[in-house]
Design a protein around this motif. Sequence first.
Motif, short mmCIF file in Angstrom:
data_model
loop_
_atom_site.label_atom_id
_atom_site.label_comp_id
_atom_site.label_asym_id
_atom_site.label_seq_id
_atom_site.Cartn_x
_atom_site.Cartn_y
_atom_site.Cartn_z
N ASP A 293 0.83 -1.21 0.00
CA ASP A 293 0.00 0.00 0.00
C ASP A 293 0.86 1.25 0.00
OD1 ASP A 293 -2.29 -1.56 0.05
OD2 ASP A 293 -2.39 -1.57 2.25
N ARG A 294 1.92 1.25 0.78
CA ARG A 294 2.79 2.42 0.83
C ARG A 294 3.47 2.64 -0.53
NH1 ARG A 294 4.03 4.03 6.15
NH2 ARG A 294 5.98 4.94 5.41
N THR A 295 3.82 1.53 -1.18
CA THR A 295 4.43 1.66 -2.51
C THR A 295 3.43 2.26 -3.48
OG1 THR A 295 5.83 -0.26 -2.06
CG2 THR A 295 5.55 0.39 -4.36
N THR A 296 2.20 1.83 -3.40
CA THR A 296 1.15 2.38 -4.28
C THR A 296 0.97 3.87 -4.04
OG1 THR A 296 0.03 0.23 -4.31
CG2 THR A 296 -1.23 2.16 -5.00
N ILE A 297 1.00 4.27 -2.79
CA ILE A 297 0.82 5.69 -2.47
C ILE A 297 1.98 6.49 -3.04
CG2 ILE A 297 0.65 7.35 -0.59
CD1 ILE A 297 -0.61 5.10 1.10
N ARG A 298 3.19 5.96 -2.90
CA ARG A 298 4.34 6.69 -3.45
C ARG A 298 4.22 6.80 -4.97
NH1 ARG A 298 7.03 2.88 -0.08
NH2 ARG A 298 7.59 3.77 1.96
N ARG A 299 3.74 5.73 -5.59
CA ARG A 299 3.60 5.77 -7.04
C ARG A 299 2.57 6.83 -7.47
NH1 ARG A 299 -0.07 3.83 -10.20
NH2 ARG A 299 -0.96 2.50 -8.55
N LEU A 300 1.48 6.89 -6.76
CA LEU A 300 0.46 7.89 -7.10
C LEU A 300 0.99 9.30 -6.90
CD1 LEU A 300 -2.69 6.19 -5.52
CD2 LEU A 300 -2.13 6.36 -7.96
N LEU A 301 1.77 9.49 -5.84
CA LEU A 301 2.30 10.82 -5.56
C LEU A 301 3.48 11.17 -6.46
CD1 LEU A 301 2.16 10.97 -1.66
CD2 LEU A 301 0.66 12.13 -3.29
N SER A 302 3.98 10.19 -7.16
CA SER A 302 5.11 10.48 -8.05
C SER A 302 4.70 11.39 -9.21
CB SER A 302 5.70 9.17 -8.57
OG SER A 302 4.75 8.48 -9.39
N GLU A 303 3.40 11.42 -9.51
CA GLU A 303 2.91 12.31 -10.56
C GLU A 303 2.96 13.77 -10.12
OE1 GLU A 303 2.04 11.38 -13.55
OE2 GLU A 303 2.37 9.24 -13.16
N CYS A 304 3.18 13.95 -8.84
CA CYS A 304 3.22 15.31 -8.27
C CYS A 304 4.69 15.70 -8.10
CB CYS A 304 2.50 15.33 -6.93
SG CYS A 304 2.46 16.94 -6.17
N LEU A 305 5.06 16.80 -8.73
CA LEU A 305 6.46 17.23 -8.68
C LEU A 305 6.86 17.69 -7.30
CD1 LEU A 305 6.64 19.14 -12.08
CD2 LEU A 305 7.26 16.76 -11.59
N ASP A 306 5.98 18.38 -6.62
CA ASP A 306 6.29 18.91 -5.29
C ASP A 306 5.07 18.65 -4.41
OD1 ASP A 306 6.95 20.27 -2.99
OD2 ASP A 306 7.66 22.07 -4.03
N VAL A 307 5.20 17.69 -3.51
CA VAL A 307 4.05 17.30 -2.70
C VAL A 307 3.62 18.44 -1.78
CG1 VAL A 307 3.22 15.69 -0.94
CG2 VAL A 307 4.68 14.87 -2.81
N ARG A 308 4.59 19.12 -1.18
CA ARG A 308 4.23 20.19 -0.26
C ARG A 308 3.54 21.33 -0.98
NH1 ARG A 308 9.21 20.52 4.15
NH2 ARG A 308 9.08 18.31 4.78
N ARG A 309 4.00 21.63 -2.16
CA ARG A 309 3.35 22.68 -2.92
C ARG A 309 1.93 22.24 -3.31
NH1 ARG A 309 5.50 25.51 -8.57
NH2 ARG A 309 3.65 26.85 -8.84
N ALA A 310 1.79 20.98 -3.69
CA ALA A 310 0.46 20.46 -4.03
C ALA A 310 -0.46 20.51 -2.81
CB ALA A 310 0.56 19.05 -4.57
N LEU A 311 0.09 20.20 -1.64
CA LEU A 311 -0.71 20.29 -0.42
C LEU A 311 -1.15 21.72 -0.16
CD1 LEU A 311 1.26 17.87 1.94
CD2 LEU A 311 -1.07 17.52 1.07
N ARG A 312 -0.22 22.66 -0.32
CA ARG A 312 -0.56 24.06 -0.09
C ARG A 312 -1.62 24.53 -1.09
NH1 ARG A 312 4.06 25.63 -0.62
NH2 ARG A 312 4.78 25.47 1.53
#
Length: 1467
Positions: free
Chosen positions: A702-721
């Motif tokens: 599950d954690r690997t899947t989450i990382r894969r999905l978030l890999s489409e996001c260049l900057d997670v913190r910016r996406a969160l903001r």
Amino acid sequence: MASTFFPSQLIHAHLPAPSSGPLAIPELRIPTERPYPTGSKIYTEPLHSNHAVSSVRDPSTGILARSIRNGYALELRTLNPVVAKDRWREAAGSEVVRISFPDRLLPLTDGCVSLSTSENKLFVIVVTETTVVYRLSFPLGSFRPGKGDRFAFSTKKDEWCEEYEVPDEVIAASTGVGSWIVLDEQTVVLGGTDGGIVRLARTGQDGSVFWTAAHYRPTTKFRLPSLFSRSQQDEEVVSFARHAGEGGSVLYGLSRNRRLRTWHVETGTCLRTLDVRPSTSTELVQYNESTPPRNASSSTSLLEGVAQIKVIRHPSSSSRYSHLVIAYYPTPHSPSSAGSFVVYRGSDSTGSTDLIQAGARSCSSASAGAEMRGFEVLPPYVREGMNTGWRMQVAWESKGGLQVETVAMDDIFQFTTTYLDHPSSFLLTEWQQASECTDADQFDAAYFDNLLGPDAPDPANPNENSDITITFIDHLFYPGRFSILTLSAALEEYIQSLSRHGVTHIVTTANGLPTLQRRFASIVGCHLQVEMDLQTGAPVVEAYRNDLKLDWLGIWARVRDLDKQGRWAVHTAVVDRQVYVLTREGVSSTAVQDVTGVIAKFAKSSETVADFRALPEGAMRHLYPGLAAPKARSGAVALSSAGAFIASTLSGASAEDGLANALEDVTFAMKSMFAGGIQQPIEMLAGEMWDEAIEPYLSDEDRTTIRRLLSECLDVRRALREALAMLTRTLSLPSTAPSLSDSFSGFGNALITASIAATISDRYTASLDTLFVALFHLSESADVTAEDDEAEDFIEILNQAFVVYHRYAVLKWATGQTADEAVEVSRQKGSTKRKAAAGDDVLAEGLGGLQVGDDEGANDGFDASYSLLHSLLDGQRRQPVPLGSIDVVAQAAELLVATSGLVSDDITEVDPSTLDVGFGYSILATGLPLLAGRFADLYPLSAGMAYIRGRASMEAGFVGQAVRSFEQASVGCKDGSISQILPSCADPTGLSDFYRHIATLFAEHAHNGPVVHFGQLALLSLPKDTSAPRPLWTIVFLAYIGLGQYEDAYALLMKTPFLDLQRDFLGQLISVMCESNEVGRLNQLGFVGMQKDVEGLLSYKARNSDPLRFPNYYKVLYSWYISRGDYRSAGDIMYQQGRRFGDSSTTKISAFELAAMQARSYLAAINALKLVEKRNAWLSLPGPPPRALRGAKRKRISSYVPEEEFSQDKRPIMIITLEDIEMEYALVLSRLRLSSHIQDLHEHGISVSPEEVVGLLVQRNMFDLALSAASTMDVDMTSIFVSVATKCVELSRVSDIRGDDISAAWLHTSPLTSRLRGSPSALAQRYLQTTLSQHDTAKTHFAYRQAVTNTFFELNADKNTGWQMPAWLVEWEMERDAEGWISSALRYGWVEEAVDWAAEVLRRAVPPALLSKKPDSANVPYNLIDRVIAAAGEGDEKDDKKVQVRVKALREAVARRTAGLKKLEGR
């Protein structure tokens, strides 16, 4: 051309359920000779009687016409999202009416409702299946078209119904009737089965009206048969559309075999016929998935009455084409598409006969197998750079559900030059689907089994299984999920199924409950009981719970089935740029989809996410500026996908604490955390939550899947903001000015409620997903406790994620609440409106002018109690109507979320803000105290929320909890935090003002204890040299009174600085204490300096109140005077009461009781005056003397009366002495004693004088009472003694009289003789002797003895009676007046006794030898003796030897006396 991406979501609003009782919808019947069907089954099957078979809405009047009761009735009502604020409410008529018909109606069509300003009437035209036309007319009244009015239907003043039956030969010529259309209020066109039309025209005026019917066949020009036609029925006209051009009006008719005919309206000529076929051109049809098979049947599954053809007027007057014709071409058997929409261009200049195909739009693949239920064309919306282009929206019924698809039509209409070669504009040009936002499908039996286990929640109480009922009710009554009509119908069917169980009494009782929820809870499962195990005797709980769940699952299934029927689409309409899908029971509409819903939609579909990313920035900039950049879209989709994956994983994992799943475990933990407040650094709290509540349920995969999905996001913190920024901003719709003349109606608020619920649901999910991603990123990041900018930035993101989730959790909670509580509260209070509390104006000012009132009638019959949000929109949170908005409903919904203040970009902590408190107060002011308290429980404790909790607890009746909450809220006055809510608390007297405000609130709810508590706090917290306001003194004083703490109320009265308030308080205190029978406590109060005021108030109340009622202020005043030693005033007030009793005439009590009360009053007055010095024992009263004293001889008493009582400025008065009162008392008492012998003595207002009273007593041998009364009333007693003397004689003549004889009974009751022994005669003489000695004195000149003497002599004149004159009487008389006594004896013939008495006189005389020489030393009545001797020589006595012997002796004695006197003279 469309340049803005405009996704939409589908929302639904149910129409109000028909009321019963006084608010029932008026029912009309068509006055006709045609027979009405018998039996109710024809109205209730196959559809529910309140479900519409067909519906239309007239755009000019806003009137919705619905064919109900399976086509046998017509319902008319106004359906507008907005309503005029200044609308005129008709006194007569009803805004909803139902009309019954003898035959089934044909499906309603556009134009059947029309308005005629020339005739000032509204016309409704319908056609039945028996081809009878009914023309209904209603006066307009004050209705103003297009002004937001609601129509009131009235039929009282004129003939309202006109009937016309189409001739049979005309119908036979057309071989039947299919569709129909109303051209105007005088013309109706019927579509024939042969492809022709029947034109019905009405001519003339009222009273001379004629109808004509003409059949027009289609063109007779030779034509090859249609390749798709199978029979003549295929020529049936199924849909009409009209175009009114400059060259005249034409009518387009579409046949079942897809032939489009053009008819001249005036002449009925068929101008043109063509076959509707989709174009095969690829230049105009970009996405033509399929073409219909050549052998496809011309018969379609389309329901009759659905419009399949539309006419659109060309927007440009310079174009050579005047209009477009759009026809639907179905392909029901195609697996790739439901059909196509074919567009033709028409021109007025060519005689309206030329139709040139412009192109066709194939339906989407999602529509394959679906049924088209209507379509509408929307013009472009161009504003502030936004351009939606021409759009077409189509309603489909697919697999029992409604879906609406939208597609751009600019490329086919070609009103402007367009280019379609942009591959990136795929989402702008192709079909976009909006489905119903319903979650009922996921709630199946397995779902409820997972929620409800086989065991009772509390093992110690196996009979308590209410969790099943509560769970199902929560799901059934979730706001907007099911209609009240659907729920009521399901319950009614369930009740019918219970008829065999004998629970009618339970059902009857439940039907009287105020809310449908409570009726469900009382009825469902009422026939089930927990059985006992025959072997163990234990209750078989599992079997009972299974049976109860089965009952509820049956209800759930039936509700689902009825809901699907009710949501079936029957028509479409356009209102304010919005397409309304009219369903059988409500209205569905498309609304602009929220940004979070758009992201979630594309995150779920990997096929379309690329198209979403490929959209040009300009297409997203206007509605969704946060998603304008493609990178932002990629990050948002990745974030949503990862968060949704975490949430899905948690929801599929079982929780350890017994909750349904781990996801609910997490949300419940966060709810508890927010309610208690965040007590530790946010990064530590987030870490603990991830480690303890989330990570244990995630595998490495599950954690690997989450990382894969978030890999489409260049900057997670910016996406969160960016995600948090989107969640704290509302939809970026073009700004519009609010309407000053309109407000949202109940229907509009229902749509807004549905839009808010859908938006909040999307945003809540997005906020939870964002929080999960933030927590995951925290676990993947380095130590964030390091003191650097990057760590602090992420900590800020974590904090904002928690805050945003908390706020949307609160809003999500609000969307799921009903307002049934207000119904129960109004039932208890007798009013549906909550009384605004005093002091709430101050609170409203602090909350920015919170609305307190409501606009009666604006809800147009919609019951807002199904939803908390709708109730707020209907009252406290009304939203303005935005003018010229692209989506009025969506903009109002976004505005409510924005103005609630719960979500904004400046909120950085969980603690409640002023706007949070304002929202909670709105819930409270709506009449929902329990919900307001639950709302406050979602926040950490603060002064503002403590105030809300206090208000909620107070409204709900939890007084102790309310007091504690208000005490906690008072802290805000000291630190200034509550001043934002109550601005007055910021003043130097802020704390006192707060306590005063709270005391006032408690006073309005009659909770006197808290009023005293907070009122005293308000007084004590006042600064020096500051006086408390008058209302504060008043409410505290009244609270003391209400609690019965009269001594404290008296103390407060004496402290009150306002003299007028003191007087008011004094009167209130006296009245309440007297009414509470606390006179003793009243007398103990000092009233220093106010005793005269007290006496004046009591005296006033005594004079102006009824002494027969409680309290008796005469007695109160008497007690007051006695307690203060003022006996003269006490006697005065009791005498006044006695006179009031004597003068009053009432039927409330008997005259005897009234007289007894008068006697007691006089006795109390006598006792009081006897304690006064004799010279002051008098009273002065105005007016004439009482009847008892009239004519009585008055005594000289002026020496005891002050001279000022007789001054000239005084009114005429009467002086009453103690003797006068005793006289009146004796009279009343005597009458009371006589009343037992004379039954009607007190009846009819009989007046009896003292003399008459004495006489009546004497007549009844009541000699003691007679003597006492006569003595007191100064009445002559002669008659009394004469009567007693007579009794003595009578008793002496009866030899065998017994002691208990009635004639002698008075001797045994008299205290003078009751203890003596002897004969009745002797006792009577003893009684006479004693009473004469008491009452016959020198003052009476011994008149009573003389009367007794005369009586004895007279009654015993006959010597033979043997009567002997009583010795004591003889002795008295001989000593008093022997000469008179002997004279009386001679007069009555008592000669023998006279001789003896004469001799006795001589014996008593002084012997001559002892006489002195003084004159008159001896006075012997010798003349009387001579008369005695002479009388003895006459009559019977001369022959009586005994008498003669005594006479001889008397003569000798006289001689001796004479001789002795002579000797004396000789000396």
